[in-house]
Design a protein around this motif. Structure first.
Motif, PDB file in Angstrom:
ATOM      1  N   LYS A 116       0.814  -1.219   0.000  1.00 29.39           N
ATOM      2  CA  LYS A 116       0.000   0.000   0.000  1.00 29.39           C
ATOM      3  C   LYS A 116       0.847   1.270   0.000  1.00 29.39           C
ATOM      4  N   GLU A 117       2.136   1.132   0.297  1.00 38.54           N
ATOM      5  CA  GLU A 117       3.023   2.305   0.286  1.00 38.54           C
ATOM      6  C   GLU A 117       3.754   2.508  -1.031  1.00 38.54           C
ATOM      7  N   ILE A 118       4.273   1.431  -1.612  1.00 35.71           N
ATOM      8  CA  ILE A 118       5.244   1.628  -2.699  1.00 35.71           C
ATOM      9  C   ILE A 118       4.910   0.957  -4.031  1.00 35.71           C
ATOM     10  N   VAL A 119       3.905   0.101  -4.084  1.00 32.81           N
ATOM     11  CA  VAL A 119       3.687  -0.629  -5.342  1.00 32.81           C
ATOM     12  C   VAL A 119       2.693   0.142  -6.231  1.00 32.81           C
ATOM     13  N   PRO A 120       3.128   0.520  -7.453  1.00 30.63           N
ATOM     14  CA  PRO A 120       2.265   1.340  -8.305  1.00 30.63           C
ATOM     15  C   PRO A 120       1.094   0.561  -8.913  1.00 30.63           C
ATOM     16  N   ILE A 121       0.069   0.409  -8.055  1.00 28.84           N
ATOM     17  CA  ILE A 121      -1.194  -0.224  -8.456  1.00 28.84           C
ATOM     18  C   ILE A 121      -2.297   0.682  -7.936  1.00 28.84           C
ATOM     19  N   TRP A 122      -3.288   0.915  -8.784  1.00 27.57           N
ATOM     20  CA  TRP A 122      -4.366   1.835  -8.413  1.00 27.57           C
ATOM     21  C   TRP A 122      -5.703   1.145  -8.551  1.00 27.57           C
ATOM     22  N   LYS A 123      -6.621   1.627  -7.706  1.00 21.40           N
ATOM     23  CA  LYS A 123      -7.948   1.009  -7.640  1.00 21.40           C
ATOM     24  C   LYS A 123      -8.996   2.070  -7.962  1.00 21.40           C
ATOM     25  N   LYS A 124      -9.923   1.714  -8.832  1.00 24.99           N
ATOM     26  CA  LYS A 124     -11.059   2.603  -9.084  1.00 24.99           C
ATOM     27  C   LYS A 124     -12.318   1.911  -8.599  1.00 24.99           C
ATOM     28  N   GLU A 125     -13.066   2.604  -7.737  1.00 26.49           N
ATOM     29  CA  GLU A 125     -14.335   2.044  -7.269  1.00 26.49           C
ATOM     30  C   GLU A 125     -15.436   2.497  -8.203  1.00 26.49           C
ATOM     31  N   ILE A 126     -16.259   1.560  -8.626  1.00 30.97           N
ATOM     32  CA  ILE A 126     -17.395   1.903  -9.482  1.00 30.97           C
ATOM     33  C   ILE A 126     -18.660   1.669  -8.662  1.00 30.97           C
ATOM     34  N   TRP A 127     -19.402   2.755  -8.426  1.00 29.26           N
ATOM     35  CA  TRP A 127     -20.636   2.693  -7.639  1.00 29.26           C
ATOM     36  C   TRP A 127     -21.835   2.763  -8.566  1.00 29.26           C
ATOM     37  N   GLU A 128     -23.033   2.718  -7.965  1.00 34.07           N
ATOM     38  CA  GLU A 128     -24.249   2.820  -8.777  1.00 34.07           C
ATOM     39  C   GLU A 128     -24.342   4.197  -9.440  1.00 34.07           C
ATOM     40  N   ASP A 129     -23.805   5.232  -8.766  1.00 40.17           N
ATOM     41  CA  ASP A 129     -23.999   6.603  -9.268  1.00 40.17           C
ATOM     42  C   ASP A 129     -22.680   7.320  -9.571  1.00 40.17           C
ATOM     43  N   GLY A 130     -21.634   6.567  -9.848  1.00 42.39           N
ATOM     44  CA  GLY A 130     -20.376   7.242 -10.181  1.00 42.39           C
ATOM     45  C   GLY A 130     -19.177   6.339  -9.993  1.00 42.39           C
ATOM     46  N   GLU A 131     -18.003   6.934 -10.106  1.00 39.06           N
ATOM     47  CA  GLU A 131     -16.770   6.166  -9.939  1.00 39.06           C
ATOM     48  C   GLU A 131     -15.667   7.096  -9.492  1.00 39.06           C
ATOM     49  N   GLU A 132     -14.634   6.526  -8.883  1.00 39.61           N
ATOM     50  CA  GLU A 132     -13.538   7.362  -8.400  1.00 39.61           C
ATOM     51  C   GLU A 132     -12.259   6.551  -8.258  1.00 39.61           C
ATOM     52  N   TRP A 133     -11.140   7.135  -8.713  1.00 41.12           N
ATOM     53  CA  TRP A 133      -9.848   6.536  -8.435  1.00 41.12           C
ATOM     54  C   TRP A 133      -9.552   6.751  -6.967  1.00 41.12           C
ATOM     55  N   ILE A 134      -9.177   5.699  -6.284  1.00 39.33           N
ATOM     56  CA  ILE A 134      -8.922   5.806  -4.857  1.00 39.33           C
ATOM     57  C   ILE A 134      -7.455   6.160  -4.655  1.00 39.33           C
ATOM     58  N   GLY A 135      -7.229   7.244  -3.921  1.00 37.48           N
ATOM     59  CA  GLY A 135      -5.855   7.690  -3.704  1.00 37.48           C
ATOM     60  C   GLY A 135      -5.360   7.299  -2.337  1.00 37.48           C
ATOM     61  N   ASP A 136      -4.558   8.167  -1.768  1.00 39.67           N
ATOM     62  CA  ASP A 136      -3.987   7.928  -0.459  1.00 39.67           C
ATOM     63  C   ASP A 136      -5.125   7.890   0.563  1.00 39.67           C
ATOM     64  N   GLN A 137      -5.483   6.671   0.977  1.00 39.84           N
ATOM     65  CA  GLN A 137      -6.667   6.521   1.818  1.00 39.84           C
ATOM     66  C   GLN A 137      -6.520   7.187   3.188  1.00 39.84           C
ATOM     67  N   LYS A 138      -5.259   7.370   3.594  1.00 40.14           N
ATOM     68  CA  LYS A 138      -5.032   8.014   4.897  1.00 40.14           C
ATOM     69  C   LYS A 138      -5.414   9.493   4.835  1.00 40.14           C
ATOM     70  N   LYS A 139      -5.440  10.049   3.625  1.00 42.26           N
ATOM     71  CA  LYS A 139      -5.686  11.487   3.513  1.00 42.26           C
ATOM     72  C   LYS A 139      -7.051  11.802   2.925  1.00 42.26           C
ATOM     73  N   LYS A 140      -7.940  10.804   2.887  1.00 43.68           N
ATOM     74  CA  LYS A 140      -9.255  11.066   2.306  1.00 43.68           C
ATOM     75  C   LYS A 140     -10.038  12.057   3.146  1.00 43.68           C
ATOM     76  N   PRO A 141     -10.559  13.119   2.532  1.00 44.25           N
ATOM     77  CA  PRO A 141     -11.302  14.118   3.295  1.00 44.25           C
ATOM     78  C   PRO A 141     -12.455  13.505   4.082  1.00 44.25           C
ATOM     79  N   LYS A 142     -13.137  12.535   3.443  1.00 44.55           N
ATOM     80  CA  LYS A 142     -14.272  11.898   4.112  1.00 44.55           C
ATOM     81  C   LYS A 142     -13.877  11.379   5.497  1.00 44.55           C
TER      82      LYS A 142
END
Lengths: 146, 77
Positions: A116-142
């Motif tokens: 989760k720190e160093i491997v360049p792999i990215w995740k995009k969540e696809i929801w019913e009403d949109g999608e988002e590339w997930i970034g640094d989860q520690k810094k998510k505003p939510k």
């Protein structure tokens, strides 16, 4: 298979467990990370993973070397799947063997933290009403609001 | 020429997955300045640059033929 690889097909954890098993191993810990349907009340339909494949495989191997240096007698294999993954599919598998149980558990957890720190792999969540590339989860505003 | 790769949210910003540009004997910092001019907003403290598949420092030199990647925060696992 390779000991450290990015794959596009479903992962068979047994392959990686078998790869690290040796006569001197008294323990094998096998971690599988799965696609989760619900995250903080939001329903994910499926995930799309993308990787910078050559660098990702290099960094997975580097994590393997870090572990084998840090915990004597360990052997490691890691695979990460990319592309579209459905709920409950395996996204990542980490197999660690060692002479004793405690080391195998510790080293396995270390591996996922480092991924989760160093491997360049990215995740995009696809929801019913949109999608988002997930970034640094520690810094998510939510999360800061929560 | 160097090859630039863009991933995930960065690719959404650039609109292209990769491109080749003339760039030689300049630093990673210089590349950041070039990139931020072409793609405003690309420069962000959470985005890292990798040169030839290794994370790079701002003072590292980029040579012709190098492969450079813009690495947004990773989220594997």
């Amino acid at each position: 298979m390779k000991a450290f690889e990015v794959v596009t097909e479903p992962i068979n954890p047994q392959l990686y467990s078998d790869y690290v098993l040796r006569p001197e191993a008294g323990a094998v810990t096998l971690f599988t990370g799965h696609v989760r349907e619900w995250t903080k009340g939001v329903r994910t339909l499926y995930l799309a993973y993308e990787a910078y494949v050559p660098m990702a495989e290099k960094k997975l191997a580097e994590i393997g070397r870090e572990i084998e240096d840090k915990w004597e007698g360990t052997s490691v294999a890691i695979a990460h799947r990319i592309g579209e993954l459905q709920i409950s599919d395996i996204a990542v598998v980490i197999a660690v063997s060692s002479p004793h149980r405690k080391t195998a558990y510790e080293a396995n957890e270390y591996a996922i933290e480092r991924i989760k720190e160093i491997v360049p792999i990215w995740k995009k969540e696809i929801w019913e009403d949109g999608e988002e590339w997930i970034g640094d989860q520690k810094k998510k505003p939510k999360e800061e609001i929560l | 020429m160097i090859e630039l790769h863009y991933f995930a949210g960065i690719r959404v910003l650039t609109g292209i997955p990769k491109e080749s540009v003339y760039f030689s004997n300049q630093t990673v910092e210089d590349l950041w300045k070039w990139a931020d001019e072409k793609y405003p907003g690309i420069r962000n403290s959470s985005v890292r640059i990798a040169v030839n598949e290794e994370y790079a420092m701002p003072s590292d030199i980029i040579e012709s033929g190098d492969v450079v990647a813009f690495i947004p925060p990773v989220s594997g696992g």
